[in-house]
Design an enzyme around this catalytic site. Sequence first.
Site, PDB file in Angstrom:
ATOM      1  N   GLY A   1       0.056  -1.102   4.858  1.00  0.00           N
ATOM      2  CA  GLY A   1      -0.181   0.364   4.951  1.00  0.00           C
ATOM      3  C   GLY A   1      -0.842   0.934   3.694  1.00  0.00           C
ATOM      4  CB  SER A   2      -3.371   2.152   2.392  1.00  0.00           C
ATOM      5  OG  SER A   2      -3.346   0.758   2.266  1.00  0.00           O
ATOM      6  CG  ASN A   3      -0.265   7.058   1.396  1.00  0.00           C
ATOM      7  OD1 ASN A   3       0.138   7.018   2.545  1.00  0.00           O
ATOM      8  ND2 ASN A   3       0.539   6.925   0.349  1.00  0.00           N
TER       9      ASN A   3
END
Length: 762
Positions: free
Chosen positions: A230-232
């Site tokens: 995941g990442s932002n």
Amino acid sequence: MTPDALRAALPPLDGTLRIPGLIDAVEVFRDPEGIPHIRARSAQDAFLAQGFVHAQDRLFQMELNLRRALGRSAEWLGAPAAGMDMLCRRLGMEAACRRDVAALGAEARGMLEAYVAGVNAFVASGAPLPVEYAMLGATPQRWEAWHPIAVMRRLGLLMGSVWFKLWRAAALPLVGAEQAAKLRYEDGGIDLLCIPPGVEAARWTATLADLAPAVAALLDSAAPDATGGGSNNWVMAPARSPTGRPLLAGDPHRLFEIPNMYAQGHLACDAFDVVGLTVPGVPGFPHFAHNGRVAWCVTHAFVDIHDLFVERFDAGAAHYLHRDAWLPVRRRRESIAVRGGATQEIEVIETSHGPVIAGDPLSGHAIALRSVQFAEADLSFDCLPRMLRAGTVPDLFEATRGWGLIDHNLVAADTAGRIGHLVRAMVPRRPRANGWLPVPGWTGAHDWQGWIPFEAMPRQIDPAGGVIVTANNRVVADSGPDYLCTDCHPPTRARRIAALLAEPATMPEAIHADTLSANAVLLRGKVGALPASADPAVAALRDRLLAWDGRMAQGSTAASDYIAVRLALTRILAERSGLGTLTGSALLTVPPGVVPLNQLWWTLPALLRADDATLLGGWTWTQALQAALAAAAADPIAAQPWGEAHRPHLAHPLSALFPDAATLLNAPARAIGGDGDTVFANGLLPSGGPRATYGALARYVFDVGDWEKSRWTVFHGASGHPGSAHYTDQHAAWAEARLTPMRYGWEAIAASASARQALTPR
């Protein structure tokens, strides 16, 4: 192993070196953080120097990742690595990468040839080799032009839908179609979409019961498998930014591997001048960078690029059934050498869909994988040099035409003030039902039917609200003409980032540090609705939770209370549903494997929010919560500040093999806050307890147009050498979500350089 031995393995970073293959001299400046800034005249020299410098800093990591990609890591790491080696051999990694390099255009091939010439030039330079080679008694291998493709392919290998499909397939016979439909990341029944920003839509639900016979056919006959992220990111347009310029920020979330899968770097020549995060072993800047005109970054889009097919085989597994015809399988054998152990032999069986990765074809049924990452020649590396020269957001998006190695939300901003978002991926056209489970391969009804055109991929430029946020949440609604995805991350991080961006004068660094957990607030509310307990320890735990603000701050003991309760509740869900018994299922042992407790951790909030107790085996959530509180009250996790309980273990890949050297190889870690639900993302795997095992490998803010104000940090340091002063020197800043300067101007870089080296032609 001694500190002196570590220091003796460091390559020289000052002075002049004569390098074969260079046309002109190249300058390499190391800034105060040890980050290399490379200035060449031609692109060829720039890529050659990038390969040389990557090898200076990360040669062991580069070769280990190459070996992992090619199914040869067990030669170094021993039996624990053999399972993944087998999977990579089944996938045919080497053949796919050789095919890809032959299909690339001349510019990309030239880039690759120059880059590996630089790697090989370092190996031949006479510089000390990384200490790991002496520990292993190994010598570096010679790099070839297709090797960077293998390294890049390995980084996103099978990321996304494969594991969710296997998980639901294993659960389907146990809990039935209606309950199996709930086994996804929690989302409260709705998704916060990336495009258009802020719009919510109901998820499309497949009729899992229609697919159950195919899964049952497999499970009824399957023996244990023989192989036994995941990442932002977010961007603000000038009208919404406190600076009046676009601000682009984010962080990639992955497992905390040492060394970091990313390395900070700067590469300039007559054609481009780019600074950002590089991938050691790969030329260019595929994920996060700016070139003085446009900045870009990515998150995983969770577009579904992998399908699983249940295949029918005849006696002896010589043929498989497809559209009423029995077709011959393709067979080959592979040998896996294992350090300290016997060589392991496997037989690879392939159908027109792809290689068998689970089950035994001799039983009559097994699962084959068809993945965008392997199905056809990939042209992603053609994109890399084009991206370096892009001048605008639309130019950048066009430069990525043909990218297929992994699916990304590519978010960008340029100096003209434009912002944009493109789903950068190659996606096949096929039925939506393919997204839920392994599907029947023999009917032909689920086969791919061409590709979704590049022009039809979701994109937006300059949306009306002036803000774009992606955090692995659903990109677009399911109502569109093409199927894109089934599984994605919950919208909690995206909602929180959007809320923070709506506040006046919000600065990105404050967003990076945010520890408010929406799921903690949810659980706190459910605990508050319980009747008071007569048990003093349980009553005290409940009081602490109710007085808490829901922030996963490192000094908070209530945050530890929350994790203890959620862990206990997840274990209760695993036990009461029976899903915990699936541990070791043939479908869940495909490397790296699926752990039921970890999957249920993410499903829990949606069930709790909906008061859906159908997987609790006759219990209500009130009963489950009361039992969880009682268990948590006795859990030692609850007595610690969250940062201590959550402190990561940053282990070098050789520390388990050489435990006497572990204290020198491992990177010491600080106490950290956050969890997998917060923007300050440092997540845990519940099967391993509260320790942070994944999170932001880097954080960055691009101040578009005033580049010297851009900032970044990585979770340990710029160097991959344990003896380097830059092995862990950024960790303290990272643990507190502080950022350091991202230097871009060459005059200032030269003036502040801690080391400088001239690479000259031989």
